[in-house]
Design a protein around this motif. Sequence first.
Motif, PDB file in Angstrom:
ATOM      1  N   GLY A  10       0.821  -1.201   0.000  1.00 60.53           N
ATOM      2  CA  GLY A  10       0.000   0.000   0.000  1.00 60.53           C
ATOM      3  C   GLY A  10       0.856   1.252   0.000  1.00 60.53           C
ATOM      4  N   LEU A  11       0.205   2.381  -0.279  1.00 62.48           N
ATOM      5  CA  LEU A  11       0.938   3.639  -0.392  1.00 62.48           C
ATOM      6  C   LEU A  11       1.321   4.166   0.981  1.00 62.48           C
ATOM      7  N   PRO A  12       2.586   4.507   1.217  1.00 57.86           N
ATOM      8  CA  PRO A  12       2.952   5.179   2.467  1.00 57.86           C
ATOM      9  C   PRO A  12       2.617   6.658   2.357  1.00 57.86           C
ATOM     10  N   LEU A  13       1.369   6.992   2.615  1.00 60.02           N
ATOM     11  CA  LEU A  13       0.912   8.377   2.413  1.00 60.02           C
ATOM     12  C   LEU A  13       1.241   9.246   3.615  1.00 60.02           C
ATOM     13  N   VAL A  15      17.173   7.230  -7.048  1.00 60.33           N
ATOM     14  CA  VAL A  15      16.459   7.255  -5.774  1.00 60.33           C
ATOM     15  C   VAL A  15      15.839   8.636  -5.652  1.00 60.33           C
ATOM     16  N   ALA A  16      14.497   8.682  -5.556  1.00 59.54           N
ATOM     17  CA  ALA A  16      13.785   9.961  -5.475  1.00 59.54           C
ATOM     18  C   ALA A  16      13.312  10.174  -4.048  1.00 59.54           C
ATOM     19  N   GLU A  17      13.583  11.363  -3.487  1.00 60.00           N
ATOM     20  CA  GLU A  17      13.075  11.715  -2.160  1.00 60.00           C
ATOM     21  C   GLU A  17      11.840  12.579  -2.347  1.00 60.00           C
ATOM     22  N   GLY A  18      10.782  12.277  -1.597  1.00 59.55           N
ATOM     23  CA  GLY A  18       9.553  13.053  -1.747  1.00 59.55           C
ATOM     24  C   GLY A  18       8.403  12.344  -1.076  1.00 59.55           C
ATOM     25  N   HIS A  19       7.207  12.474  -1.642  1.00 58.48           N
ATOM     26  CA  HIS A  19       6.068  11.789  -1.044  1.00 58.48           C
ATOM     27  C   HIS A  19       5.086  11.320  -2.118  1.00 58.48           C
ATOM     28  N   PHE A  20       4.303  10.309  -1.736  1.00 55.04           N
ATOM     29  CA  PHE A  20       3.302   9.760  -2.655  1.00 55.04           C
ATOM     30  C   PHE A  20       2.041  10.604  -2.636  1.00 55.04           C
ATOM     31  N   GLN A  21       1.378  10.660  -3.784  1.00 53.33           N
ATOM     32  CA  GLN A  21       0.062  11.276  -3.882  1.00 53.33           C
ATOM     33  C   GLN A  21      -0.991  10.168  -3.735  1.00 53.33           C
ATOM     34  N   PRO A  22      -2.207  10.525  -3.323  1.00 57.93           N
ATOM     35  CA  PRO A  22      -3.242   9.485  -3.171  1.00 57.93           C
ATOM     36  C   PRO A  22      -3.505   8.710  -4.464  1.00 57.93           C
ATOM     37  N   ASP A  23      -3.239   9.315  -5.631  1.00 58.26           N
ATOM     38  CA  ASP A  23      -3.497   8.591  -6.888  1.00 58.26           C
ATOM     39  C   ASP A  23      -2.368   7.617  -7.251  1.00 58.26           C
ATOM     40  N   GLY A  24      -1.353   7.494  -6.381  1.00 59.05           N
ATOM     41  CA  GLY A  24      -0.290   6.526  -6.636  1.00 59.05           C
ATOM     42  C   GLY A  24       0.921   7.107  -7.328  1.00 59.05           C
TER      43      GLY A  24
END
Lengths: 144, 247
Positions: free
Chosen positions: A46-49, A103-112
């Motif tokens: 699952g997405l680590p949101l 390697v990308a640093e950032g965050h996931f969006q709810p749409d994946g």
Amino acid sequence: MKAKHQRLTLALLALAAVIGAALLALSALKDQASFFYAPSDVERDGLPLGKAVRLGGMVEAGSIKHLPDGISIRFVVTDGQASVPVSFSGIVPDLFREKSGVVAEGHFQPDGSFVATNLLAKHDEKYMPPQVAGAMHETKSLEQ
Amino acid sequence: MPKPWFVPAIHALANPARFLKIARPLTPLLFWLGIALAAFGCWAGLTQTPPDYLQGDAVRIIYIHVPTAWLGMAGWSGIAISSIAYLVWRHPLARVAAQAIAMPGALFAGLCLVTGSIWGRPTWGTWWQWDGRLTSMLLLFFVYLAYMALVRADDDRGGDGRIPAIFGIAGSVLLPIIRYSVVWWNTLHQGQSIGLTSSTIAMSIMWPLFFTLAGFTLFFAAIVLIRMRALIAGAKAEARLRRKATV
């Protein structure tokens, strides 16, 4: 003589226990100690949101798109089983290119999809001169 | 139980007088041969090899980085083996060897971190990241520093060196972690390039590495011998002073 053998056994047992502890710790920490999420990890768990994470994998061939504003790019990170679309604006490292590790640093969006705030190029363990690589790899740098 | 073949050889070397007799001429030999091999390897690595297809000339830092990483880890293996030998056979030379390895071991582990960082900036785009390989190597560097402090404290207290020896065994917990961190975890650091039987570095790039590996290893051994001789001489001088004081 007897005491010496006893100490030898004890010391070797201690060493074996220490090494065994290290190996157990390594395998137990497999998930927690990873430097980044692979796309298939995200698909499975699952997405680590809502938190800053790193996403790692290969930049899919032909997926780098430059946006009209000149500094934003979109590309797809894949690990062969799953893939995640990534957007980023900023300066990319010299070794960032298609079919190469990132390697990308950032965050996931709810749409994946993934919004990166920083990119790191991940080098693989292969080292070779350009003539050899030219025949085997068709790497294209961003500038070309 | 029959003794294995190497036991007489170890017993012969464990005699301090005989050790000094061998170590005295061996030290300059290892030192200058090591310097010569390392210098030739560095020269060849800077001028005689092609650049890497991706990293360009940044690849040339492996001729320093790989030997320093190897010696940083081999140094702790030496401390662990000497510590076991000291705990089991209570031989003072094993204690001296473990103490002598600590300083050059820490130096090479530190150089490994510095050269890796210098390589990481142009290649990865960062000086430092807390990935498994980098973090465990940094821990090894700190463990070296802690070991040196512990040896000093144990000496000051007049200890028999057993506590540093136990620490020397416990510290080897890091060696398999460093070795397997890139295999079992996702790391920014690349996987293993050089194995016992195969390598993913093209031979045209790799060959000077053999010279710097051998050269720095001999140099490391020479430093260890120098420090062992200094520690033995120091202990002798102290014993003589103590004898004089009691007369």
